[in-house]
Design a protein around this motif. Structure first.
Motif, PDB file in Angstrom:
ATOM      1  N   LYS A   1       0.803  -1.202   0.000  1.00 36.72           N
ATOM      2  CA  LYS A   1       0.000   0.000   0.000  1.00 36.72           C
ATOM      3  C   LYS A   1       0.847   1.268   0.000  1.00 36.72           C
ATOM      4  O   LYS A   1       0.387   2.323  -0.401  1.00 36.72           O
ATOM      5  N   GLN A   2       2.111   1.177   0.449  1.00 37.07           N
ATOM      6  CA  GLN A   2       2.808   2.435   0.707  1.00 37.07           C
ATOM      7  C   GLN A   2       3.341   3.097  -0.568  1.00 37.07           C
ATOM      8  O   GLN A   2       3.812   2.441  -1.482  1.00 37.07           O
ATOM      9  N   ASP A   3       3.268   4.435  -0.568  1.00 34.65           N
ATOM     10  CA  ASP A   3       3.862   5.228  -1.645  1.00 34.65           C
ATOM     11  C   ASP A   3       5.380   5.126  -1.561  1.00 34.65           C
ATOM     12  O   ASP A   3       5.932   4.885  -0.489  1.00 34.65           O
ATOM     13  N   MET A   4       6.028   5.347  -2.720  1.00 33.22           N
ATOM     14  CA  MET A   4       7.492   5.203  -2.712  1.00 33.22           C
ATOM     15  C   MET A   4       8.170   6.344  -3.462  1.00 33.22           C
ATOM     16  O   MET A   4       7.728   6.769  -4.516  1.00 33.22           O
ATOM     17  N   ILE A   5       9.276   6.828  -2.901  1.00 33.86           N
ATOM     18  CA  ILE A   5      10.174   7.747  -3.611  1.00 33.86           C
ATOM     19  C   ILE A   5      11.400   6.931  -4.013  1.00 33.86           C
ATOM     20  O   ILE A   5      12.036   6.293  -3.171  1.00 33.86           O
ATOM     21  N   VAL A   6      11.707   6.951  -5.302  1.00 34.94           N
ATOM     22  CA  VAL A   6      12.849   6.192  -5.807  1.00 34.94           C
ATOM     23  C   VAL A   6      14.082   7.098  -5.853  1.00 34.94           C
ATOM     24  O   VAL A   6      14.008   8.229  -6.342  1.00 34.94           O
ATOM     25  N   ILE A   7      15.189   6.600  -5.318  1.00 34.79           N
ATOM     26  CA  ILE A   7      16.463   7.322  -5.413  1.00 34.79           C
ATOM     27  C   ILE A   7      17.294   6.640  -6.493  1.00 34.79           C
ATOM     28  O   ILE A   7      17.500   5.426  -6.444  1.00 34.79           O
ATOM     29  N   LEU A   8      17.725   7.407  -7.476  1.00 32.85           N
ATOM     30  CA  LEU A   8      18.602   6.823  -8.490  1.00 32.85           C
ATOM     31  C   LEU A   8      20.044   7.157  -8.151  1.00 32.85           C
ATOM     32  O   LEU A   8      20.405   8.329  -7.963  1.00 32.85           O
ATOM     33  N   ASP A   9      20.851   6.123  -8.064  1.00 29.12           N
ATOM     34  CA  ASP A   9      22.233   6.250  -7.609  1.00 29.12           C
ATOM     35  C   ASP A   9      23.135   6.682  -8.752  1.00 29.12           C
ATOM     36  O   ASP A   9      23.512   5.896  -9.602  1.00 29.12           O
ATOM     37  N   LEU A  10      23.473   7.976  -8.733  1.00 25.43           N
ATOM     38  CA  LEU A  10      24.354   8.493  -9.782  1.00 25.43           C
ATOM     39  C   LEU A  10      25.708   8.857  -9.168  1.00 25.43           C
ATOM     40  O   LEU A  10      26.293   9.886  -9.476  1.00 25.43           O
ATOM     41  N   GLY A  11      26.155   8.018  -8.244  1.00 23.75           N
ATOM     42  CA  GLY A  11      27.513   8.180  -7.740  1.00 23.75           C
ATOM     43  C   GLY A  11      27.647   8.877  -6.402  1.00 23.75           C
ATOM     44  O   GLY A  11      28.742   9.292  -6.035  1.00 23.75           O
ATOM     45  N   SER A  12      26.551   9.021  -5.673  1.00 23.48           N
ATOM     46  CA  SER A  12      26.669   9.616  -4.347  1.00 23.48           C
ATOM     47  C   SER A  12      27.072   8.547  -3.336  1.00 23.48           C
ATOM     48  O   SER A  12      26.721   7.391  -3.465  1.00 23.48           O
TER      49      SER A  12
ATOM     50  N   ASN B   1      10.606   0.922 -18.199  1.00 19.82           N
ATOM     51  CA  ASN B   1       9.730  -0.225 -17.915  1.00 19.82           C
ATOM     52  C   ASN B   1       9.960  -0.802 -16.522  1.00 19.82           C
ATOM     53  O   ASN B   1       9.012  -1.140 -15.819  1.00 19.82           O
ATOM     54  N   GLU B   2      11.238  -0.875 -16.148  1.00 21.70           N
ATOM     55  CA  GLU B   2      11.545  -1.355 -14.787  1.00 21.70           C
ATOM     56  C   GLU B   2      10.945  -0.402 -13.755  1.00 21.70           C
ATOM     57  O   GLU B   2      10.394  -0.833 -12.742  1.00 21.70           O
ATOM     58  N   LEU B   3      11.041   0.867 -14.059  1.00 28.01           N
ATOM     59  CA  LEU B   3      10.521   1.886 -13.150  1.00 28.01           C
ATOM     60  C   LEU B   3       9.002   1.771 -13.015  1.00 28.01           C
ATOM     61  O   LEU B   3       8.440   1.804 -11.922  1.00 28.01           O
ATOM     62  N   LYS B   4       8.361   1.593 -14.161  1.00 23.93           N
ATOM     63  CA  LYS B   4       6.894   1.506 -14.156  1.00 23.93           C
ATOM     64  C   LYS B   4       6.404   0.235 -13.464  1.00 23.93           C
ATOM     65  O   LYS B   4       5.263   0.178 -13.004  1.00 23.93           O
ATOM     66  N   ALA B   5       7.274  -0.793 -13.409  1.00 24.39           N
ATOM     67  CA  ALA B   5       6.877  -2.047 -12.763  1.00 24.39           C
ATOM     68  C   ALA B   5       6.922  -1.939 -11.233  1.00 24.39           C
ATOM     69  O   ALA B   5       6.384  -2.783 -10.527  1.00 24.39           O
ATOM     70  N   LEU B   6       7.573  -0.882 -10.719  1.00 22.04           N
ATOM     71  CA  LEU B   6       7.650  -0.728  -9.254  1.00 22.04           C
ATOM     72  C   LEU B   6       6.323  -0.179  -8.736  1.00 22.04           C
ATOM     73  O   LEU B   6       5.704   0.667  -9.378  1.00 22.04           O
ATOM     74  N   PRO B   7       5.904  -0.628  -7.551  1.00 23.58           N
ATOM     75  CA  PRO B   7       4.607  -0.188  -7.045  1.00 23.58           C
ATOM     76  C   PRO B   7       4.619   1.234  -6.480  1.00 23.58           C
ATOM     77  O   PRO B   7       5.549   1.604  -5.771  1.00 23.58           O
TER      78      PRO B   7
END
Ligand code: XMP
Length: 435
Positions: free
Chosen positions: A2-13, A40-46
């Motif tokens: 049920k929970q909303d998610m914020i995705v962090i994309l790792d660009l070298g931090s 597509n991978e992103l859209k597959a995440l809930p």
């Protein structure tokens, strides 16, 4: 889920996990993904409500500067960048050394106003979600779990027990190197109080026989680790119809093995070196949680405080604190002195303050006096350290009266000991353990 998610994309931090923790501290779930995730991978995440591209110094791989897949900007999800000036919109995050609070403030408006994420990440929802997911994954099949009594395995056990009850089979292997009362506590909580299906294996003789005469620390570790797998494997072979293996994998295990600012999470396939023909599918319900969240989950599940908030304890147990070749009487001196130290630290309130504290017994003796006669006995060394990540450590300045009381008790109550010392060495140059 049920929970909303914020995705962090790792660009070298270096600081992806600090950012994820800050967002979770706002009550919004967050996970870290590699920079080259596809749309597509992103859209597959809930329930992804927003994306933060987290740039940093590690943004060059094989001499090439990396960037995100440009298509992710077209996913219809708000995107913001931190520390990455090529992005279309960006925010400036405070220094990570300023701590989670200031980072929370910096991302708050993006998370709630721009992304309209709901603050619905909490342990009650997590536990309920996981119970559903475990049931869906496992069905009416059986799950085997090595229950050491450590925080992670205990919380996994409690969670699986809630989800599948009797279809969870826990195996607790006592390698004879446990602390005083530790195996008993596992049996008391899981078998007696929670009615779990628990197989208790006392393999003390087997381990100590194998370890007899072995003084080299690396060899000792290898023997303990290898024998542990053999005992567990033997128990697994006695059981019929097991398809799944429960694992206490937690989020740092996954993130740390999966960064290098690229490739995805490591998949832990054949765990703990079990032989190839013993094939299990894994159930890893804590794989999203940071350590403090694992503890909170344990509390939510009703596990005792001491079990959930206990200090770290190495896999090879007291074996690395009974220096050199282990003997039963010296191991007993380690176990009894450790129990006294833990008891007195608890009385003094230091158990909640000090990160790790224990005793060591070296394999040499010194001259002393006992009952008006010459004695020739072992010393006990006390170690008490504080650390954030176990990479470096400082000494806890334990007050004299506390140390004197502990010394007094150890000299009176522990057999074959005539001296007590306090280890003053930080890490580095020392390590936390002595072996
Ligand atoms: P050192 O001695 O390397 O220890 O400074 C750092 C932290 O790791 C723990 N430790 C272990 N934990 N298996 C474990 O699960 C091990 O073999 C092991 N060796 C060390 C140690 O207790 C400390 O917290």
């Amino acid at each position: 889920m049920k929970q909303d998610m914020i995705v962090i994309l790792d660009l070298g931090s270096h600081e992806n996990t600090v950012l994820a923790r800050a967002i979770r501290a706002l009550g919004v779930y967050s996970e870290i993904y590699p920079h080259d995730i596809t749309i597509n991978e992103l859209k597959a995440l809930p329930n992804v409500k927003g994306i933060i591209i987290n740039g940093g110094p590690n943004n060059v791989i094989d001499g090439m500067e990396i960037d995100v897949n440009p298509e992710i900007y077209d996913a219809g999800i708000p995107v913001i960048a931190a520390g990455h000036d090529k992005a279309r919109c960006s925010i400036k995050l405070p220094q990570f050394t300023d701590g989670v609070e200031s980072i929370k403030n910096a991302v708050k408006s993006f998370v709630f106003d721009t992304c309209k994420a709901e603050a619905n990440w909490n342990m009650t929802n997590f536990v309920n979600d996981q119970i559903e997911l475990i049931k869906r994954q496992v069905g009416d099949k059986k799950v085997l779990l090595a229950l050491s009594g450590g925080v992670d395995s205990s919380v996994v056990a409690a969670l699986l027990l809630k989800a599948i009850g009797d279809n969870l089979i826990c195996v607790h292997v006592n390698h004879g190197l446990m602390r005083k009362g530790e195996s008993e506590a596992v049996i008391e909580v899981f078998k007696n109080q929670l009615n779990a299906n628990l197989i208790y294996v006392d393999a003390t003789d087997r381990f100590l026989d194998k370890l007899a005469g072995v003084a080299d620390p690396e060899k000792k570790r290898k023997i303990i680790g290898g024998e542990f797998i053999r005992v567990f494997e033997e128990e697994a072979r006695k059981l019929d119809g097991i398809d799944y293996l429960g694992q206490g994998t937690i989020y740092p295990d996954i993130v740390e093995s999966g960064t290098k600012t690229a490739k995805m999470v490591k998949s832990h396939h054949n765990v703990g070196g079990l032989p190839e023909d013993l094939k299990f599918e894994l159930v890893e319900p804590l794989r999203q949680l940071f350590k403090d969240e694992v503890r909170a989950c344990g509390v939510e599940l009703g596990l005792p405080y001491e079990m959930v908030y206990r200090q770290p304890f190495p896999g090879p147990g007291l074996g690395v604190r009974c220096l050199g070749a282990i003997t039963r009487d010296r191991l007993e001196a380690v176990r009894e002195s450790d129990a006294i130290l833990r008891e007195e630290f608890q009385i003094a309130g230091l158990d909640k303050k000090v990160w790790q504290y224990f005793t060591i017994v070296p394999d040499f003796k010194s001259v002393g006096v006992r009952d008006n006669a010459r004695s020739f006995e072992w010393p006990v060394i006390i170690r008490a350290v504080n650390t954030v990540d176990a990479m470096t450590a400082t000494i806890e300045p334990v007050e004299w009266p506390i140390l004197m009381k502990i010394t007094d008790r150890i000299l009176k109550e522990v057999k074959n000991v005539n001296r007590v010392c306090f280890d003053m060495s930080p890490k580095p140059n020392a390590t936390i353990e002595w072996e």
